[in-house]
Design an enzyme around this catalytic site. Structure first.
Site, PDB file in Angstrom:
ATOM      1  N   HIS A   1      -8.011  -5.349  -0.218  1.00 44.95           N
ATOM      2  CA  HIS A   1      -6.687  -4.568   0.214  1.00 44.95           C
ATOM      3  C   HIS A   1      -6.129  -5.419   1.313  1.00 44.95           C
ATOM      4  O   HIS A   1      -4.787  -5.112   1.220  1.00 44.95           O
ATOM      5  CB  HIS A   1      -6.979  -3.185   0.269  1.00 44.95           C
ATOM      6  CG  HIS A   1      -5.697  -2.345   0.403  1.00 44.95           C
ATOM      7  ND1 HIS A   1      -4.809  -2.248  -0.512  1.00 44.95           N
ATOM      8  CD2 HIS A   1      -5.196  -1.626   1.383  1.00 44.95           C
ATOM      9  CE1 HIS A   1      -3.825  -1.520  -0.300  1.00 44.95           C
ATOM     10  NE2 HIS A   1      -4.089  -0.854   0.911  1.00 44.95           N
ATOM     11  N   ASP A   2      -6.692  -5.602   2.263  1.00 41.22           N
ATOM     12  CA  ASP A   2      -6.133  -6.400   3.530  1.00 41.22           C
ATOM     13  C   ASP A   2      -5.352  -7.497   3.157  1.00 41.22           C
ATOM     14  O   ASP A   2      -4.571  -7.810   4.233  1.00 41.22           O
ATOM     15  CB  ASP A   2      -7.226  -6.516   4.531  1.00 41.22           C
ATOM     16  CG  ASP A   2      -7.314  -5.368   5.600  1.00 41.22           C
ATOM     17  OD1 ASP A   2      -6.599  -4.322   5.473  1.00 41.22           O
ATOM     18  OD2 ASP A   2      -8.130  -5.483   6.292  1.00 41.22           O
TER      19      ASP A   2
ATOM     20  N   ARG B   1     -11.582   6.000  10.270  1.00 42.77           N
ATOM     21  CA  ARG B   1     -11.083   4.787  10.132  1.00 42.77           C
ATOM     22  C   ARG B   1     -12.231   3.897   9.661  1.00 42.77           C
ATOM     23  O   ARG B   1     -11.989   2.849   8.829  1.00 42.77           O
ATOM     24  CB  ARG B   1     -10.620   4.217  11.590  1.00 42.77           C
ATOM     25  CG  ARG B   1     -10.055   2.812  11.873  1.00 42.77           C
ATOM     26  CD  ARG B   1      -8.795   2.574  10.978  1.00 42.77           C
ATOM     27  NE  ARG B   1      -8.219   1.466  11.333  1.00 42.77           N
ATOM     28  CZ  ARG B   1      -7.057   0.971  10.742  1.00 42.77           C
ATOM     29  NH1 ARG B   1      -6.563   1.820   9.780  1.00 42.77           N
ATOM     30  NH2 ARG B   1      -6.560   0.099  11.218  1.00 42.77           N
TER      31      ARG B   1
ATOM     32  N   ASP C   1      -8.719  -6.465  -4.429  1.00 42.97           N
ATOM     33  CA  ASP C   1      -8.355  -5.249  -4.181  1.00 42.97           C
ATOM     34  C   ASP C   1      -8.963  -4.084  -4.852  1.00 42.97           C
ATOM     35  O   ASP C   1      -8.616  -3.855  -5.979  1.00 42.97           O
ATOM     36  CB  ASP C   1      -7.186  -5.022  -3.916  1.00 42.97           C
ATOM     37  CG  ASP C   1      -6.320  -3.827  -2.973  1.00 42.97           C
ATOM     38  OD1 ASP C   1      -7.110  -3.240  -2.997  1.00 42.97           O
ATOM     39  OD2 ASP C   1      -5.320  -3.568  -3.043  1.00 42.97           O
TER      40      ASP C   1
ATOM     41  N   SER D   1       0.840  -1.241  -0.138  1.00 45.23           N
ATOM     42  CA  SER D   1       0.025   0.027   0.013  1.00 45.23           C
ATOM     43  C   SER D   1       0.848   1.182   0.120  1.00 45.23           C
ATOM     44  O   SER D   1       1.693   1.423  -1.137  1.00 45.23           O
ATOM     45  CB  SER D   1      -1.080  -0.202   1.193  1.00 45.23           C
ATOM     46  OG  SER D   1      -2.119   0.917   1.181  1.00 45.23           O
TER      47      SER D   1
END
Lengths: 381, 381
Positions: free
Chosen positions: A352-353, A224, A319, A154
């Site tokens: 994405h994680d 967040r 992602d 990232s």
């Protein structure tokens, strides 16, 4: 108790720099501290150092655990350790908290030597390039002339990429994972929502909330929450939470009805207790601003021409924050100029994680790539 | 001045209902008002009425313009009018502001007859099914036994679908556009961020901000900003804004740097001035709760079995809020039970917002579908 395949107990160290660091914005930091951790041993030829760059909310604490902790808490503990893809029996691994961070390196929470108060909103803007410059100073401090590899996911991947452009002779290999050569309008838009959440929180006090004894917890929490949505794929969220009702049926309330709401609130609350709002603002702007092709009329291949490293680029099928197409832009630009580049597109449902997860095919690619990296093989002093 | 193909000047009307409306939550509204507009003429056989259901932030004002306005301001003015796909020379079209709305129908801003103060947070939860029930009362009021068609996009599409299940004999055709049979976890997650923005705004005052002379503008603004990101496709946002810099270069600031930031802030500010925070909360919860298959163990085909209408389902290729796959769930469930259903997947770059746009292939589909709907052909009285 030390678990097999764990680097075990680690102790952060602090390096202080008293030579001013010029910043891309035109400003400068007269002096600064960087907190870092190392795992494994630097070999005699100083040939086996690997720098791990962290993403938006990461830190220097990449692997192992700190004194007093029951279990490993490093954010990439599944990747770094003895027998792991980034094997600390072979490599000397460095994690560093970036400038402007909130985990010990000089940042908005630090005391501004001029005012004697926390920097707050006066902390200068820092960019990916500035972070890399500061990391290079840390490398000097540690006596590392050239990294065997620089790796990051990232925003960390942007730093790895930038290393190959700013210090082409100081990095032999670079792994750019779940990243992009620049943010899209949608990426910037999500960052902007997060920033506006913080900037408009009455407890933000124009960034000087430290003096008011408050934190803009509402804003950080919202930032967040929206971030977390973009870290997960639609499918992963559906698989994990679906429409599961907390109480088995609808209660007609704005309290938690669906489990996904509970998850997001929990993530938001936890983050708001731990993270610094000014750091969040700075880091999202660093993301927005990163665009190595900007000075080359948008020609990424031209921008990457000066790189000398061998590249590994990795993306994940689900992602949507930094989709595979964004990684392919980097791959095409590198291939265009006949750079050495491997590309792996990993079919993984987690969005994405994924870059943080212990996904076997992903780790197998990384393990093979690191295994091929040559080091002197001589033990350190 | 009346433009050709415009319904011209329109005047909203209000219908008052003094028979209590039972709500899905178990509550009831003792009495209520619905504000609505009509375009075209009801024919003698009352066979040509079409109900247009609005989405999250829509209203009864579907087409034309109000007295004093320079140009047409109806939210679906490109769709409804003489010579337009929903042709007011053939059809009698009705737009209605839903219960709990903030455009004139009874909602949180209205006076609660029991307390003599605005309902605020005490306004009961309303669901898609409740809205349809109220719309049916309006149909009774207007002497419409059976609609030629009910149509809506997004949340409006859910109402059109629900009409065919709640009143299968009162709707001959239903157009469900850019919609879904229920929200996904990701859909709910975005709604939750929007709600938390509002609920945690200090100016929200637990929903009773009217009495404090303030509005939770920060929260509404953030809610709209995050919503807008989901209304546009990544590509459309890239095409429209890309990474365009407001000042041609980076200024190192949290003020507007990128044009996309300016756009989002503008949309958020405009919305916060106009919309009601409690209505936003209610409408997002109505979205979350809608799930006609819930009482059928998740079997959508079983849930839709009772429908008698002919269906048109339309989706847009780049809509990631309600992706084509979500529309196909409806189509498959209908086809499974041999319902009459047409499905069009329109290749359009604009994302979820496509359903509001004047896209030629989309409008051609709608025009053809409406053209096939039979009406008596007798003029009204």
């Amino acid at each position: 108790m030390t678990h097999a395949r764990s680097v075990g107990i680690v102790t952060p160290r602090t390096a202080r720099f008293d030579t001013a660091l010029p910043l891309k914005s035109g400003g400068r930091l007269e002096n600064y501290e960087l907190v870092y951790e190392t795992y494994g041993e630097l070999d005699a030829a100083r040939s086996n150092a690997v720098l791990v760059c962290h993403a938006l909310s990461g830190s220097h604490h990449v692997a192992g655990r700190h004194v007093g902790e029951d279990q490993d808490s490093g954010w990439w503990n599944n990747m770094v350790g003895p027998g792991k893809p980034l094997d600390t029996r072979k490599f000397f691994v460095i994690g560093v908290n970036n400038l402007g961070g909130c985990h010990g390196s000089t940042g908005p929470r630090s005391i501004n030597p001029v005012s004697g108060r926390p920097w707050g909103a006066d902390f200068p803007f820092v960019t990916v390039e500035d972070w890399v410059d500061a990391q290079a100073k840390l490398a000097d401090h540690l006596g590392i002339g050239c990294f065997a590899a620089v790796i990051g996911g990232s925003l960390g991947g942007m730093q790895a990429l930038s290393w190959t452009l700013q210090y082409p002779d100081r990095v032999r290999h670079a792994a750019v994972i779940a990243s992009a050569p620049k943010l899209s309008a949608q990426n910037i838009a999500f960052n902007e929502v997060a920033r506006q959440s913080i900037l408009t929180d009455p407890d933000f006090h124009d960034g000087n909330f430290y003096e008011h004894g408050v934190v803009p917890a509402r804003g950080l929490r919202l930032a967040r929450m929206v971030g977390h949505i973009t870290y997960l794929s639609d499918d992963a969220m559906g698989e994990k939470f679906g429409r599961s009702l907390r109480h088995g049926k609808t209660r007609y309330s704005y309290d938690v009805e669906f489990e996904i709401e509970s998850y997001l609130r929990h993530q938001g609350d936890k983050f708001a207790r731990q993270f610094d709002a000014n750091t969040y603002l700075l880091a999202t702007r660093a993301l927005d601003y990163y665009d190595p092709a900007f000075d080359h009329d948008g020609d990424l291949a031209a921008a990457l021409a000066k790189a000398r490293a061998s590249f590994l680029v990795v993306s994940f099928s689900t992602d949507w924050r930094f989709a595979p197409a964004r990684s392919r832009e980097i791959v095409y630009a590198l291939a265009h100029d006949r750079h050495d580049v491997c590309y792996a597109e990993i079919d993984c449902p987690a969005g994405h994680d994924s870059f943080l997860l212990d996904e076997p095919r992903y780790h197998a690619v990384l393990a093979a790539w690191f295994e091929r990296i040559e080091v002197s093989g001589e033990n350190g002093e």
